[in-house]
Design a protein around this motif. Structure first.
Motif, PDB file in Angstrom:
ATOM      1  N   ASN A  73      -9.523  25.815 -29.137  1.00  0.00           N
ATOM      2  CA  ASN A  73     -10.459  25.513 -28.052  1.00  0.00           C
ATOM      3  C   ASN A  73     -11.808  25.165 -28.684  1.00  0.00           C
ATOM      4  O   ASN A  73     -11.852  24.793 -29.863  1.00  0.00           O
ATOM      5  N   LYS A  74     -12.884  25.311 -27.936  1.00  0.00           N
ATOM      6  CA  LYS A  74     -14.161  24.815 -28.470  1.00  0.00           C
ATOM      7  C   LYS A  74     -14.558  25.468 -29.809  1.00  0.00           C
ATOM      8  O   LYS A  74     -15.066  24.795 -30.712  1.00  0.00           O
ATOM      9  N   TYR A  75     -14.320  26.775 -29.939  1.00  0.00           N
ATOM     10  CA  TYR A  75     -14.806  27.496 -31.126  1.00  0.00           C
ATOM     11  C   TYR A  75     -13.732  28.136 -31.998  1.00  0.00           C
ATOM     12  O   TYR A  75     -13.995  28.518 -33.125  1.00  0.00           O
ATOM     13  N   SER A 105     -19.531  27.145 -35.965  1.00  0.00           N
ATOM     14  CA  SER A 105     -19.788  25.742 -35.634  1.00  0.00           C
ATOM     15  C   SER A 105     -18.684  25.261 -34.677  1.00  0.00           C
ATOM     16  O   SER A 105     -17.520  25.641 -34.850  1.00  0.00           O
ATOM     17  N   PRO A 106     -18.989  24.456 -33.652  1.00  0.00           N
ATOM     18  CA  PRO A 106     -17.934  23.992 -32.738  1.00  0.00           C
ATOM     19  C   PRO A 106     -16.874  23.196 -33.506  1.00  0.00           C
ATOM     20  O   PRO A 106     -17.192  22.556 -34.505  1.00  0.00           O
ATOM     21  N   ILE A 107     -15.625  23.271 -33.039  1.00  0.00           N
ATOM     22  CA  ILE A 107     -14.541  22.579 -33.745  1.00  0.00           C
ATOM     23  C   ILE A 107     -14.560  21.087 -33.402  1.00  0.00           C
ATOM     24  O   ILE A 107     -14.488  20.705 -32.237  1.00  0.00           O
ATOM     25  N   ASP A 108     -14.656  20.272 -34.425  1.00  0.00           N
ATOM     26  CA  ASP A 108     -14.735  18.827 -34.281  1.00  0.00           C
ATOM     27  C   ASP A 108     -13.371  18.256 -33.876  1.00  0.00           C
ATOM     28  O   ASP A 108     -12.353  18.564 -34.504  1.00  0.00           O
ATOM     29  N   ASN A 109     -13.341  17.452 -32.810  1.00  0.00           N
ATOM     30  CA  ASN A 109     -12.067  16.911 -32.313  1.00  0.00           C
ATOM     31  C   ASN A 109     -11.357  16.011 -33.315  1.00  0.00           C
ATOM     32  O   ASN A 109     -10.131  16.036 -33.417  1.00  0.00           O
ATOM     33  N   ASP A 110     -12.126  15.220 -34.057  1.00  0.00           N
ATOM     34  CA  ASP A 110     -11.509  14.326 -35.037  1.00  0.00           C
ATOM     35  C   ASP A 110     -10.837  15.111 -36.163  1.00  0.00           C
ATOM     36  O   ASP A 110      -9.763  14.738 -36.648  1.00  0.00           O
ATOM     37  N   LEU A 111     -11.498  16.193 -36.558  1.00  0.00           N
ATOM     38  CA  LEU A 111     -10.947  17.028 -37.628  1.00  0.00           C
ATOM     39  C   LEU A 111      -9.631  17.672 -37.171  1.00  0.00           C
ATOM     40  O   LEU A 111      -8.600  17.584 -37.845  1.00  0.00           O
TER      41      LEU A 111
END
Lengths: 251, 251
Positions: A87-89, A123-129
């Motif tokens: 999810n986000k984090y 840090s928020p999780i990057d969607n591309d990563l």
């Protein structure tokens, strides 16, 4: 969509084991972290890439470990991992350890965050990563069992100073060392007459080189010949990690 | 006649390294002991065979280690060993560590004895056993450099209690842990600004689970930017191990 799995084999050398002839729990964590890092490498996002390009790194916040049988010294095992969902984090990663006949020896659920290397903040999780892992974006991640809180009544307690070789290439204490501190409070008699069947561990605050930690445990008998041990690692006034371990008897 | 060589490769995982990004000296000893044990296995005389059939086991008394470059984390190296020669009580074993281009990174000379597992006394080397290695029977084995004796003047000293996971499957303290105790007396600044080029270590007396050891060091500047450190591990009134390490500067 199901996330990508990655597998490799590992043969347990004598120096990853202890007097029980099985791998130590600390080394169990080391080898699963290694397989996840190998998946990161193949996807082009190993720890060097993340630090150099984004200034971030993956950190485990908790593990829930179900043990049918710990791998033995000289045994060849298959390790499989998958970055299942996020999810986000938070990200949820699974690990499976099987013997050569494909029987499951250990299953590990883990929760990870991305940490900014300078601020040490999440840090928020990057969607591309995360897209590289084909992880599923979910509202709610699985909740791992929360380790119990240790009360004032202790059965054993020992102090350790963080050693130079406890520090990894990033200058942080490798999480696996918490496991060694937690298990060193037991007698040899306890270690050789019990086997861990379930380990739930949660990391709360980082410790740094040279600081002292205190490892404490309470041991409780349970029904069906099981034993529960509740652990806490403190550093100064901070709780560094907590864990609950369920043990079976060795007949 | 030249003794049989045995080789295998090893890729150094992150958890065998430290903040310098190179393998630790303790893990260097672990991986060479592993390759010698794999040769023993192939020859049908691994530690289980020796204990079960003869009640004996191989023990290292001293190492002389010449380091051109320590293997790095993630590096794949080739390890080669040979049970070169022996006399009535001592065996001389050599190890070579090379990079993938065949360049020598590390050369280790070692002296071994066979110990009776019950009495912990040295046992004469059996001719039939050593014949498997095609070792040369010699009057005089090479004499490894003797580590210096530490005087009363110390630069640093730390105490350690032998931990449960320092004990191997045989119930003894793995020799590699002496190396960790010896190196933990240094500051991070020393470890990251120096690299070991020569290590001479001699094991004097065994330590047992739960006992306390004290690791002491004297640091001396030498010509040509080299530094000499003289180490001693004591347990109670006994000397457990001594070592001399020569370090180069990291530019």
């Amino acid at each position: 969509m199901t996330a990508k799995k990655f597998s490799e084999t590992h043969t347990v050398p004598y120096y990853e084991g202890n007097i029980t002839n099985h791998i130590t729990l600390a080394m169990l964590l080391n080898i699963v972290i290694l397989v996840s890092e190998h998946q990161n490498e193949i996807l082009g996002v190993d720890h060097n890439e993340l630090i150099n390009n984004y200034g971030i790194g993956w950190v485990v916040t908790s593990y829930s470990i179900k043990i049918n049988e710990l791998p033995k010294i000289d045994q060849t095992i298959k390790l499989t991992t998958r970055g299942t969902s996020y999810n986000k984090y938070f990200a949820y990663r699974e690990f499976w350890i099987e013997n050569e006949d494909g029987e499951e020896l250990v299953k590990i659920d883990s929760i990870w965050v991305l940490i900014n290397e300078e601020t040490r903040k999440v840090s928020p999780i990057d969607n591309d990563l995360i897209a590289l892992y084909e992880s599923e974006n979910v509202k709610r991640l699985p909740r791992l069992p929360r380790p119990e809180k240790l009360g004032d009544e202790l059965d054993s307690s020992k102090k350790y100073q963080v050693r130079i070789n406890d520090i990894d290439f990033n200058g942080h204490v490798n999480n696996a060392h918490y496991m060694d501190w937690m298990l060193d409070v037991f007698s040899i008699d306890f270690i050789t007459s019990h086997k861990p069947v379930q380990v739930d561990i949660r990391f709360e605050n980082e410790v740094t080189y040279g600081s002292w930690v205190e490892s404490s445990v309470k041991i409780e008998a349970m029904p069906d010949g099981l034993t529960k041990t509740v652990h806490r690692i403190d550093s100064g006034n901070e709780v560094s990690a907590i864990a609950t371990i369920i043990w079976g008897d060795i007949k």
